[in-house]
Write an enzyme that holds these catalytic residues in place. Structure first.
Site, PDB file in Angstrom:
ATOM      1  N   ARG A 164       0.822  -1.207   0.000  1.00  0.00           N
ATOM      2  CA  ARG A 164       0.000   0.000   0.000  1.00  0.00           C
ATOM      3  C   ARG A 164       0.865   1.269   0.000  1.00  0.00           C
ATOM      4  O   ARG A 164       0.537   2.257   0.651  1.00  0.00           O
ATOM      5  CB  ARG A 164      -0.952   0.011   1.202  1.00  0.00           C
ATOM      6  CG  ARG A 164      -1.921  -1.152   1.255  1.00  0.00           C
ATOM      7  CD  ARG A 164      -2.880  -1.156   0.056  1.00  0.00           C
ATOM      8  NE  ARG A 164      -3.753  -2.308   0.123  1.00  0.00           N
ATOM      9  CZ  ARG A 164      -3.468  -3.501  -0.394  1.00  0.00           C
ATOM     10  NH1 ARG A 164      -2.328  -3.682  -1.052  1.00  0.00           N
ATOM     11  NH2 ARG A 164      -4.300  -4.502  -0.289  1.00  0.00           N
ATOM     12  N   SER A 236     -11.634   0.380   2.439  1.00  0.00           N
ATOM     13  CA  SER A 236     -10.817   0.036   3.605  1.00  0.00           C
ATOM     14  C   SER A 236     -10.172   1.299   4.180  1.00  0.00           C
ATOM     15  O   SER A 236      -9.360   1.941   3.514  1.00  0.00           O
ATOM     16  CB  SER A 236      -9.735  -0.969   3.214  1.00  0.00           C
ATOM     17  OG  SER A 236     -10.315  -2.180   2.779  1.00  0.00           O
ATOM     18  N   GLU A 333      -5.392   4.114   5.889  1.00  0.00           N
ATOM     19  CA  GLU A 333      -5.062   3.915   4.477  1.00  0.00           C
ATOM     20  C   GLU A 333      -5.499   5.114   3.637  1.00  0.00           C
ATOM     21  O   GLU A 333      -4.933   5.379   2.577  1.00  0.00           O
ATOM     22  CB  GLU A 333      -5.736   2.639   3.961  1.00  0.00           C
ATOM     23  CG  GLU A 333      -5.306   2.218   2.576  1.00  0.00           C
ATOM     24  CD  GLU A 333      -5.817   0.837   2.193  1.00  0.00           C
ATOM     25  OE1 GLU A 333      -6.210   0.664   1.028  1.00  0.00           O
ATOM     26  OE2 GLU A 333      -5.820  -0.062   3.051  1.00  0.00           O
TER      27      GLU A 333
END
Length: 337
Positions: A164, A236, A333
């Site tokens: 990520r 998310s 995130e």
């Protein structure tokens, strides 16, 4: 080049916060991007490059210029008997590209079906799902430096991809605008179906093939995740933490039922959703915001009247609970503006 003032961002952020940008532009090619960035009017104003708004949380109105690249090209670069190389414009909807790829019979991104966002944002976050990360198929990222307006082209290794993460999220954060991404896809491939739930869905569909893998993943995601068109969310909200093997061993000793995924000999991934659920947050509401009742990684604008600070307050409470129970700090995130 049209530049709009006091522009509503309600339809350009997936939380549907009712906020405004002082200036907004959606250039359709590199020349228009340079034209906007060259305007002396915006020289000293804050600048933010917006994709589909699906991984961003605005805390308030944006007092500056927002550029939303709307480059919609899909271009064949090269191909041979086994593979194909394509260049996709930054403004192309990510799932539209996945659908196009599957319909053409090209393997490589089917497991990334139904991830919200535009192609230009995918390298920034190194999006991933069901055992696949976009870094596995990216060959080159093209764009423009915001300070010099000079073009750049980074090969895969130069992007410094990790879980990520990428150079665009760190060293070059706020310094570039991505205009297109090049991908290597395959005409034959090995389907990755070992993640939980995929094979069960494939059994219902009757055959394991490229199109059915996409159908299976779309169905799984639709059954677990709220539709951002009706319930404001950014997918998310937290990353799945990757911990060292000693930390993982302690957690598994205390919680033998804990799900986990071995990353390598030294690291293990513990699902953040499981820890949030175990901490008592799944389905819990705080005023206008809540944790989704089917997927604890997702924070939602429950009433449609929430603001960014309410989401951040909820997120901080969740982070503290998880740290108290498991000793692990889970990271956001989303990109907070």
């Amino acid at each position: 080049m049209i530049i709009q003032e006091h522009f509503s961002l309600k339809q350009h952020n997936s939380f549907h916060f009712d906020i405004y940008a002082d200036y907004f532009s959606a250039p359709q090619n590199e020349e228009e991007i340079i034209e906007v960035l060259s305007d002396i009017k915006f020289k000293d104003l804050p600048l933010f490059v917006l994709g589909a708004g699906s991984n961003v949380l605005f805390k308030s109105d944006f007092k500056g210029l927002i550029i939303k690249p709307d480059i919609q090209s899909i271009r064949l670069i090269d191909e041979n008997e086994q593979s194909i190389w394509v260049e996709i414009g930054a403004g192309v909807d990510w799932d539209h590209f996945v659908q196009w790829s599957v319909e053409k019979g090209y393997f490589g991104i089917e497991n990334l079906s139904l991830i919200p966002g535009n192609v230009g944002a995918c390298p920034v976050q190194n999006i991933g799902a069901y055992g696949v990360e976009v870094m596995d198929v990216i060959t080159q990222v093209n764009g423009i430096y915001l300070d010099t307006l000079e073009p750049f082209s980074f090969k895969n290794k130069e992007c410094k991809f990790s879980y990520r993460n990428s150079i665009f999220k760190n060293g070059l954060k706020g310094k570039t605008i991505i205009t297109s991404v090049q991908f290597l896809l395959h005409k034959q491939g090995i389907l990755k179906t070992d993640y939980r739930g995929i094979n069960e869905e494939l059994e219902k569909l009757g055959e394991t093939n490229l199109a059915n893998v996409r159908k299976a993943i779309v169905h799984i995601r639709e059954s677990k995740l709220p539709d951002p068109q009706t319930t404001g969310n950014a997918g998310s909200f937290f990353k799945n933490p990757v911990v060292d093997k000693d930390t993982a061993a302690k957690i598994l000793a205390a919680f033998p039922e804990a799900p986990y995924y071995v990353v390598d000999n030294q690291h293990t991934k513990i699902p953040a959703a499981w820890m949030i659920d175990q901490s008592g947050w799944k389905g819990k509401a705080m005023g206008n915001v809540a944790v989704h009742d089917k997927q604890a990684l997702v924070l939602i604008n429950k009433t449609g009247k929430a603001n960014g600070n309410e989401i951040l307050t909820l997120a901080a409470e969740i982070q503290q609970s998880v740290k108290s129970k498991f000793g692990i700090e889970i990271e956001k995130e989303v990109n907070v503006i």
